[in-house]
Design a protein around this motif. Sequence first.
Motif, mmCIF file in Angstrom:
data_model
loop_
_atom_site.group_PDB
_atom_site.id
_atom_site.type_symbol
_atom_site.label_atom_id
_atom_site.label_comp_id
_atom_site.label_asym_id
_atom_site.label_seq_id
_atom_site.Cartn_x
_atom_site.Cartn_y
_atom_site.Cartn_z
ATOM 1 N N VAL A 1 23.339 -22.236 25.051
ATOM 2 C CA VAL A 1 22.632 -23.280 24.309
ATOM 3 C C VAL A 1 23.514 -24.524 24.303
ATOM 4 O O VAL A 1 24.676 -24.462 23.877
ATOM 5 C CB VAL A 1 22.320 -22.823 22.864
ATOM 6 C CG1 VAL A 1 21.815 -23.992 22.031
ATOM 7 C CG2 VAL A 1 21.302 -21.699 22.877
ATOM 8 N N LEU A 2 22.983 -25.634 24.782
ATOM 9 C CA LEU A 2 23.734 -26.892 24.840
ATOM 10 C C LEU A 2 23.555 -27.669 23.549
ATOM 11 O O LEU A 2 22.443 -27.798 23.034
ATOM 12 C CB LEU A 2 23.252 -27.746 26.014
ATOM 13 C CG LEU A 2 23.303 -27.106 27.404
ATOM 14 C CD1 LEU A 2 22.703 -28.060 28.443
ATOM 15 C CD2 LEU A 2 24.733 -26.728 27.778
ATOM 16 N N THR A 3 24.655 -28.213 23.036
ATOM 17 C CA THR A 3 24.583 -29.033 21.826
ATOM 18 C C THR A 3 25.594 -30.168 21.937
ATOM 19 O O THR A 3 26.177 -30.376 22.988
ATOM 20 C CB THR A 3 24.819 -28.166 20.566
ATOM 21 O OG1 THR A 3 24.561 -28.956 19.402
ATOM 22 C CG2 THR A 3 26.249 -27.645 20.496
ATOM 23 N N HIS A 4 25.786 -30.957 20.830
ATOM 24 C CA HIS A 4 26.725 -32.083 20.825
ATOM 25 C C HIS A 4 26.318 -33.089 21.906
ATOM 26 O O HIS A 4 27.109 -33.457 22.787
ATOM 27 C CB HIS A 4 28.158 -31.579 21.042
ATOM 28 C CG HIS A 4 29.228 -32.517 20.552
ATOM 29 N ND1 HIS A 4 29.805 -33.465 21.347
ATOM 30 C CD2 HIS A 4 29.833 -32.651 19.347
ATOM 31 C CE1 HIS A 4 30.733 -34.140 20.672
ATOM 32 N NE2 HIS A 4 30.756 -33.662 19.439
ATOM 33 N N ILE A 5 25.063 -33.522 21.807
ATOM 34 C CA ILE A 5 24.462 -34.383 22.820
ATOM 35 C C ILE A 5 24.721 -35.853 22.455
ATOM 36 O O ILE A 5 24.429 -36.283 21.338
ATOM 37 C CB ILE A 5 22.933 -34.127 22.887
ATOM 38 C CG1 ILE A 5 22.631 -32.624 23.062
ATOM 39 C CG2 ILE A 5 22.298 -34.974 23.981
ATOM 40 C CD1 ILE A 5 23.229 -31.978 24.274
#
Length: 300
Positions: free
Chosen positions: A264-268
């Motif tokens: 899961v990708l975050t800190h966009i």
Amino acid sequence: MRLFTLGTGAGRPTLHRHTSATALEYEGEVFLFDCGESVQLQLVRSPLKWGKMRAIFVGHLHGDHLFGLPGLLGTLSLVDRKEPLQVFGPVGLKEYLRVHLEIKSLWINYPLEVIEIEKPGLILETERYQVFTGPLGHIIPCWGYAFREKPRPGVFNDSKARALGIPEGPERMELVQGRSVTLPDGRLIQASEVVGPSRPGRSFAYCLDTRPCEEVVALARGVDLMVHEATFGRELQADAQQWGHSTAADAARMARESGVKRLVLTHISQRYSDPQVLLHEAKEVFPEVELAEDLQVFPV
Ligand SMILES: [Zn+2]
Ligand SMILES: [Zn+2]
């Protein structure tokens, strides 16, 4: 076990993304990873309960991961928390909170234990789970975390138990725990007759902020779900390297090398009005990837 991405933005809040905070709900308890400044509002908007907070893990002392912590700790006093709370984080966290307490901007009426991390390894363990930490590659000291559930008992076969005449009650609990029981009529029942093989524990890793590095791979090895920062796209690879961050493709490479099941990708970064481009770049490297939105829920 469910994961709530409360804040998925980098650096500063926008209308659509608050700064970093992720909550793990595990068998009724809540574990919070990072405390961006909107964390309280996001918790109110989620189904999570204040009173269920078990421990807080701060990765590093940059404000977008930390500024929500004093407010949250204060609110837990206002809602009459009595249970102890543990907060883990880098060296400096005690001083940060001490100043808040000394100038009376913060008041705490429950046992608060602040644990400053100085070396990698196991930092929290109960009968059911372990939490590990490892250093990440950021521009200030930064710790990643891995929550690993211990192997779970196998599934109890209810219809088989009924057929064998095993009464409802403590005998069943013994069998689930893997012990044999003797029934009132003298028959000995082995656990393996009614309980399936033990199941692997579930696991989750939290890796931000960081450049891609071996420590991420070691910490997150084989987890069911890894939350990893993806601040930039490939056009800003040099900035990512300079500022201790990852591109979406870097995060995907870390997921592949760690053998995780899902990413899961975050800190966009707020510069991406359409962050789908980040998702596409990551997918080219690691297909089992999603891009988190604020208040999204991920079952583990
Ligand atoms: Zn950050
Ligand atoms: Zn940072």
